[in-house]
Design a protein around this motif. Sequence first.
Motif, PDB file in Angstrom:
ATOM      1  N   VAL A  64      41.148  48.412  39.996  1.00 45.03           N
ATOM      2  CA  VAL A  64      42.077  47.339  39.675  1.00 45.03           C
ATOM      3  C   VAL A  64      41.861  46.214  40.669  1.00 45.03           C
ATOM      4  CG1 VAL A  64      44.495  46.693  39.372  1.00 45.03           C
ATOM      5  CG2 VAL A  64      43.743  49.004  38.789  1.00 45.03           C
ATOM      6  N   VAL A  65      41.696  44.997  40.161  1.00 42.51           N
ATOM      7  CA  VAL A  65      41.412  43.859  41.024  1.00 42.51           C
ATOM      8  C   VAL A  65      42.522  42.826  40.896  1.00 42.51           C
ATOM      9  CG1 VAL A  65      38.925  44.207  40.896  1.00 42.51           C
ATOM     10  CG2 VAL A  65      40.048  42.696  39.238  1.00 42.51           C
ATOM     11  N   ALA A  66      42.600  41.969  41.904  1.00 44.68           N
ATOM     12  CA  ALA A  66      43.524  40.839  41.894  1.00 44.68           C
ATOM     13  C   ALA A  66      42.796  39.645  42.480  1.00 44.68           C
ATOM     14  CB  ALA A  66      44.782  41.148  42.691  1.00 44.68           C
ATOM     15  N   GLU A  67      43.238  38.473  42.086  1.00 42.10           N
ATOM     16  CA  GLU A  67      42.576  37.245  42.520  1.00 42.10           C
ATOM     17  C   GLU A  67      43.290  36.655  43.726  1.00 42.10           C
ATOM     18  OE1 GLU A  67      42.386  33.024  40.465  1.00 42.10           O
ATOM     19  OE2 GLU A  67      41.017  34.426  39.464  1.00 42.10           O
ATOM     20  N   ALA A  68      42.507  36.271  44.716  1.00 37.58           N
ATOM     21  CA  ALA A  68      43.082  35.585  45.877  1.00 37.58           C
ATOM     22  C   ALA A  68      43.652  34.236  45.437  1.00 37.58           C
ATOM     23  CB  ALA A  68      42.028  35.401  46.963  1.00 37.58           C
ATOM     24  N   LYS A  69      44.850  33.928  45.919  1.00 36.57           N
ATOM     25  CA  LYS A  69      45.548  32.727  45.478  1.00 36.57           C
ATOM     26  C   LYS A  69      45.688  31.722  46.622  1.00 36.57           C
ATOM     27  CE  LYS A  69      48.332  35.240  42.072  1.00 36.57           C
ATOM     28  NZ  LYS A  69      49.716  35.555  41.629  1.00 36.57           N
TER      29      LYS A  69
END
Length: 416
Positions: A64-69
């Motif tokens: 599971v990945v998330a994007e740096a904001k």
Amino acid sequence: MKRIGLVIAIPVMIGVGYFLAYPELSLRASAPDKGAMPTGSLSASGGNAQAQTKKRNAIVPLVVVAEAKKEDVPVTKTVVGSIEPIETVAVRPQIDGVVVEKHVIDGQMIKAGDVLFKLDDRALNATLAKDQSLLAKDEASLVSAKLDLSGAQDLAKQRVGTDQQAYQADAAVKVIEATIDMDKAQIAADQVQLSYTTIKAPIDGRVGVVNTSVGNLVRTADTTNLLTITRMAPLRVAFTLAESDLPALRAAVASHPASVQIKLPGSNDVIATGTLNFIDSSVDTASGTIVLKADIANEDGALWPGQYVKTVVDLSLQKDATTVPLIAVQQGNSGSFVFLVHPDKKVAMQNVTLANTVGETAVIASGIQPGDQVVVDGQLHLQDGATVQTTTKEAQAAPVPDPGSDNKALSVEAAQ
């Protein structure tokens, strides 16, 4: 009997001799008939193991990945604080007397003006009645003295009486008028003393332990309070910050009202908010800290005086900060790192510098840029350079369509 023994012994001896003479036959007979193992079975099993190993190596893990904001992040300080009451009143008697009525119990919520106790007031009522009678007597004497003064003044005008008699009559009137004023003052004092026999609540709040009951003699010299009333709303949170945080704190107060969030220990849920309204005038030299306080409305009664809470102070706002979920940040021998997913679906261990943490969000000072994809779940078995499949929490939370719904629709159409 001997014949019977021989009949039994002879077959037994024959059987023992058979097994001793042909042991391989006995082993074949005892072994289950599963068929002989063919030649080359070991080599076949070894090949299967190698194939299974290659198959396992070929499995691409799903992460599971998330994007740096890039976002504005509040800079906060989280410390332990304690809840304090803004008003607390210790109720004590103002005169000596016996309790004849009790209108309150332990832990009761009361309003200002509610009657708590009544003391025996018979002696004070008698004193008040006596002083009122003295006032009436002196007022009657004043009427007589004024008549005497009027007569003496008339006689003096007619030259029948002397001026001295008129002066004496005038002085007598003034003495009685002063006595009447003194009587009125005494009656007012009696009424004040009488009011002390009815003990009322001075503020709204919750009653603590009631330390007396009907029939007890209470005195002004007693060291034990009748009860204590604590205002439950609003309340105040008191906490300390390090001396090094004082410049940022002063800048925050100067630019905007510094907000304070209250959380229970072991929880991240905000149960109350307030505004910082007190900074102590000096730093404690022993601990290097400064005391701060903030008022909390506490309209829902979620907080209690004396309770320890987590206090989150909003110091400033960090603009355009790079943030990732805190769970993405791992700890290694060389410090903090994240698993960075490249466009070719290969992961790389990327060292990062952690600037701050706000709740479940990590503020990254260096190492990654907004838009980079980092692994937030599935890092346990990852290695640098591994190929992965990616998904997101939003995709996992999306409802899965029922594969049989289309088939059911087709079957209904076919039936029609």
